[in-house]
Design an enzyme around this catalytic site. Structure first.
Site, PDB file in Angstrom:
ATOM      1  N   GLY A  83       0.855  -1.179   0.000  1.00  0.00           N
ATOM      2  CA  GLY A  83       0.000   0.000   0.000  1.00  0.00           C
ATOM      3  C   GLY A  83       0.891   1.229   0.000  1.00  0.00           C
ATOM      4  O   GLY A  83       2.123   1.125  -0.054  1.00  0.00           O
ATOM      5  N   ARG A  86       4.642   5.461   2.060  1.00  0.00           N
ATOM      6  CA  ARG A  86       5.344   6.718   2.304  1.00  0.00           C
ATOM      7  C   ARG A  86       4.791   7.867   1.466  1.00  0.00           C
ATOM      8  O   ARG A  86       5.431   8.898   1.321  1.00  0.00           O
ATOM      9  CB  ARG A  86       6.839   6.569   2.040  1.00  0.00           C
ATOM     10  CG  ARG A  86       7.204   6.149   0.625  1.00  0.00           C
ATOM     11  CD  ARG A  86       8.698   6.212   0.418  1.00  0.00           C
ATOM     12  NE  ARG A  86       9.101   5.706  -0.883  1.00  0.00           N
ATOM     13  CZ  ARG A  86      10.284   5.920  -1.425  1.00  0.00           C
ATOM     14  NH1 ARG A  86      11.178   6.650  -0.786  1.00  0.00           N
ATOM     15  NH2 ARG A  86      10.593   5.414  -2.595  1.00  0.00           N
ATOM     16  N   LYS A 105       5.016  12.311  -2.017  1.00  0.00           N
ATOM     17  CA  LYS A 105       5.870  11.165  -1.695  1.00  0.00           C
ATOM     18  C   LYS A 105       6.876  11.554  -0.616  1.00  0.00           C
ATOM     19  O   LYS A 105       7.560  12.571  -0.746  1.00  0.00           O
ATOM     20  CB  LYS A 105       6.597  10.711  -2.970  1.00  0.00           C
ATOM     21  CG  LYS A 105       7.211   9.333  -2.905  1.00  0.00           C
ATOM     22  CD  LYS A 105       7.649   8.912  -4.297  1.00  0.00           C
ATOM     23  CE  LYS A 105       8.232   7.517  -4.314  1.00  0.00           C
ATOM     24  NZ  LYS A 105       8.623   7.106  -5.683  1.00  0.00           N
ATOM     25  N   ASP A 117       9.923   4.194   7.838  1.00  0.00           N
ATOM     26  CA  ASP A 117       9.723   5.567   8.317  1.00  0.00           C
ATOM     27  C   ASP A 117       8.804   6.409   7.449  1.00  0.00           C
ATOM     28  O   ASP A 117       8.432   7.520   7.811  1.00  0.00           O
ATOM     29  CB  ASP A 117      11.075   6.275   8.489  1.00  0.00           C
ATOM     30  CG  ASP A 117      11.896   6.341   7.200  1.00  0.00           C
ATOM     31  OD1 ASP A 117      11.308   6.203   6.109  1.00  0.00           O
ATOM     32  OD2 ASP A 117      13.126   6.528   7.289  1.00  0.00           O
ATOM     33  N   GLY A 118       8.444   5.913   6.265  1.00  0.00           N
ATOM     34  CA  GLY A 118       7.533   6.655   5.406  1.00  0.00           C
ATOM     35  C   GLY A 118       8.135   7.898   4.773  1.00  0.00           C
ATOM     36  O   GLY A 118       7.399   8.760   4.283  1.00  0.00           O
ATOM     37  N   ARG A 168       4.108  14.524  -6.874  1.00  0.00           N
ATOM     38  CA  ARG A 168       4.014  13.804  -8.138  1.00  0.00           C
ATOM     39  C   ARG A 168       2.665  14.053  -8.809  1.00  0.00           C
ATOM     40  O   ARG A 168       1.641  14.201  -8.156  1.00  0.00           O
ATOM     41  CB  ARG A 168       4.201  12.304  -7.909  1.00  0.00           C
ATOM     42  CG  ARG A 168       4.124  11.463  -9.169  1.00  0.00           C
ATOM     43  CD  ARG A 168       4.673  10.075  -8.955  1.00  0.00           C
ATOM     44  NE  ARG A 168       3.937   9.314  -7.971  1.00  0.00           N
ATOM     45  CZ  ARG A 168       4.344   8.128  -7.506  1.00  0.00           C
ATOM     46  NH1 ARG A 168       5.486   7.605  -7.926  1.00  0.00           N
ATOM     47  NH2 ARG A 168       3.621   7.476  -6.624  1.00  0.00           N
ATOM     48  N   ASP A 242       2.917  -3.885  -8.471  1.00  0.00           N
ATOM     49  CA  ASP A 242       2.449  -2.690  -7.758  1.00  0.00           C
ATOM     50  C   ASP A 242       3.114  -1.422  -8.290  1.00  0.00           C
ATOM     51  O   ASP A 242       2.702  -0.316  -7.924  1.00  0.00           O
ATOM     52  CB  ASP A 242       2.698  -2.814  -6.251  1.00  0.00           C
ATOM     53  CG  ASP A 242       4.156  -3.048  -5.913  1.00  0.00           C
ATOM     54  OD1 ASP A 242       4.689  -4.098  -6.309  1.00  0.00           O
ATOM     55  OD2 ASP A 242       4.779  -2.188  -5.252  1.00  0.00           O
ATOM     56  N   ASN A 243       4.098  -1.574  -9.168  1.00  0.00           N
ATOM     57  CA  ASN A 243       4.738  -0.420  -9.813  1.00  0.00           C
ATOM     58  C   ASN A 243       4.272  -0.238 -11.250  1.00  0.00           C
ATOM     59  O   ASN A 243       4.878   0.525 -12.004  1.00  0.00           O
ATOM     60  CB  ASN A 243       6.263  -0.577  -9.809  1.00  0.00           C
ATOM     61  CG  ASN A 243       6.851  -0.492  -8.409  1.00  0.00           C
ATOM     62  OD1 ASN A 243       6.235   0.062  -7.512  1.00  0.00           O
ATOM     63  ND2 ASN A 243       8.035  -1.052  -8.227  1.00  0.00           N
ATOM     64  N   ASP A 252       6.653   4.997 -10.483  1.00  0.00           N
ATOM     65  CA  ASP A 252       7.469   4.588  -9.333  1.00  0.00           C
ATOM     66  C   ASP A 252       8.936   4.375  -9.702  1.00  0.00           C
ATOM     67  O   ASP A 252       9.459   3.261  -9.687  1.00  0.00           O
ATOM     68  CB  ASP A 252       6.897   3.322  -8.679  1.00  0.00           C
ATOM     69  CG  ASP A 252       5.881   3.671  -7.613  1.00  0.00           C
ATOM     70  OD1 ASP A 252       5.640   4.869  -7.390  1.00  0.00           O
ATOM     71  OD2 ASP A 252       5.319   2.752  -6.995  1.00  0.00           O
TER      72      ASP A 252
END
Length: 474
Positions: A83, A86, A105, A117-118, A168, A242-243, A252
């Site tokens: 998910g 970050r 992002k 840490d995101g 983005r 997922d990319n 991504d």
């Protein structure tokens, strides 16, 4: 003309969204602002406001920030825990001529961060900004960035680095992995609604057509995007599902690279120890990923229709690839033209030539004399025969030499985003000098035309630049 945030994803998919505000920087500095893109999208923000949004400090009140839930196959293995770990979808910007997602992002941890840490670092944020501008200028479908900001925190990757955020822009942030999540969780209703959402927001011409046409569109868009990656030598590096953008935008950016020397088996990602995502494998990985998507869509589209669309992938990709590649040599797409291209690439591989620069050198040689080509190319045993056959074919197809060379220059970039150029801009930015980054972005926006005082951006990489190691943390 109406301009607004309508934030449909949150309204239509509450189970796939976690709303939260970004963890903004206390102090922030604009590293680079894409004011041209801001104006193209008719976003009503001053430089100061754009900086504040890109630092997570002050959002537009009409935005509705959220983290999206999805899953995906990473290096061939299904991972159900993915998910937005970050990043946050800030809002969906609607105009009379289209709509775009704004996504921040590096905005801090979310429920999908898996203990991380995101955050994002300045290095990777600059690389993504530059990649979007470079690919867009080459005509490759891609996400882009409105801004990069630097904050007052240290982020730890392989070493301590400066924290940053990237704002983005994408047509949509819907990935193959959104559909995989719904499939594996038995959410057939959300599957169909996701398809309808993409059609409503991106492809309204499909609105009254069978759902199978949606998958066919995804197949074609994905094939054409990857064909252009191969044409211009772009290695994505992490083609996990997922990319993969559902609308066929390059998405991504991580350990990407543009080819320097022509090496079909080039691996840009230091973390890719098996070479799964090496340059030559990108077309086949694209098909593998589409098979994963087809499985996810199988509850709502007949298997026979999905298989039929998958069978068109290779044909679409190859036709698009060969049309562009023969055009790079000034030829029409024919059996003879394709043979000339194959032999040319084999010559570049065998003699260790720079990929994109070799096409420009060939144009110079055609204008002046073949003797201007590099010695180690001309001394290849197969070069003389190839040149004879190439010139003979050119003579039968092109009557106006000046027009031919101008056409070739218009599709063969002189300036590409080499890793060493990106690293030089990153190193300067880390020392608080943003001018090299701004200048590099400016040059990359006009890749086909020779620019004044831009000789340094044409050069092949120095030895240190050929051995930069780029990993998934990039």
């Amino acid at each position: 003309m109406t301009f607004c945030f309508d934030n449909q994803f949150l309204q239509r998919f509450p189970d796939l969204a976690h709303t939260q505000h970004p963890a903004g920087f206390t102090k922030a500095q604009a590293v680079i602002l894409n004011t041209g893109l801001r104006d193209e999208l008719s976003l009503p923000y001053t430089d100061q406001q754009l900086t504040a949004i890109a630092a997570g400090q002050q959002l537009d009140p009409a935005m509705a920030p959220l983290a999206q839930k999805y899953t995906g196959h990473q290096f061939g293995h299904y991972n159900p825990y993915l998910g937005d770990g970050r990043g946050l979808l800030l809002g969906e910007w609607q105009t009379g001529s289209g709509r775009f997602d704004l996504h921040l992002k590096g905005a801090g941890p979310t429920p999908f961060s898996r203990g991380h840490d995101g955050r994002a670092v300045l290095r990777s944020s600059i690389r993504e900004y530059l990649a979007g501008e470079a690919l867009f200028a080459l005509g490759i479908p891609t996400t882009r960035a409105l801004a990069v900001t630097r904050g007052d925190l240290t982020v730890y990757r392989e070493q301590p680095e400066q924290g940053a955020m990237l704002l983005r822009v994408a047509g949509t942030h819907i990935r193959f992995g959104h559909f995989e999540y719904c499939y594996h969780r038995g959410k057939a209703g959300d599957l169909k609604e996701l398809v309808n959402y993409v059609i409503d927001t991106q492809w309204p011409d499909l609105k009254n057509l069978p759902l199978a046409e949606f998958f066919q569109r995804v197949v074609e868009r994905t094939a054409k995007m990857i064909a252009l990656w191969q044409v211009y030598g772009f290695n994505h590096g992490v083609m996990n599902t997922d990319n993969m953008s559902i609308i066929g935008e390059t998405f991504d950016f991580g350990p990407y690279a543009m080819l320097d020397r022509y090496q079909p088996e080039f691996i840009c990602n230091h973390s890719d120890t098996t070479g799964r995502y090496r340059f030559s494998e990108q077309p086949s990985v694209g098909l593998w990923n589409l098979n994963c998507l087809a499985q996810a869509l199988s509850p709502i589209i007949e298997s026979e229709q999905l298989v039929a669309s998958l069978h068109t992938y290779t044909k679409v990709l190859q036709e698009h690839y060969w049309e562009k590649m023969t055009g790079r040599l000034g030829l029409s797409d024919s059996v003879m033209g394709r043979d000339i291209v194959r032999r040319w690439l084999k010559l570049l591989d065998e003699s260790g030539q720079d990929y994109n620069l070799s096409f420009r050198r060939l144009i110079t040689a055609l204008r002046d004399s073949p003797e201007t080509l590099p010695a180690n190319l001309k001394t290849n045993a197969n070069f003389s025969l190839w040149l004879r056959d190439y010139l003979n074919l050119l003579e039968t197809e092109a009557s106006d030499k000046a027009q031919l060379l101008a056409q070739m220059e218009s599709v063969n970039p002189l300036y590409i985003l080499r890793n060493y150029l990106a690293q030089q801009a990153i190193s300067a930015a880390e020392d608080n000098d943003f001018k090299p980054l701004q200048r590099l972005a400016e040059v990359l926006r006009k890749p086909f035309s020779e620019q004044d005082h831009a000789e340094a951006y044409v050069a092949e990489p120095p030895d240190w630049g050929r051995h930069l190691q780029i990993s998934c943390s990039s």
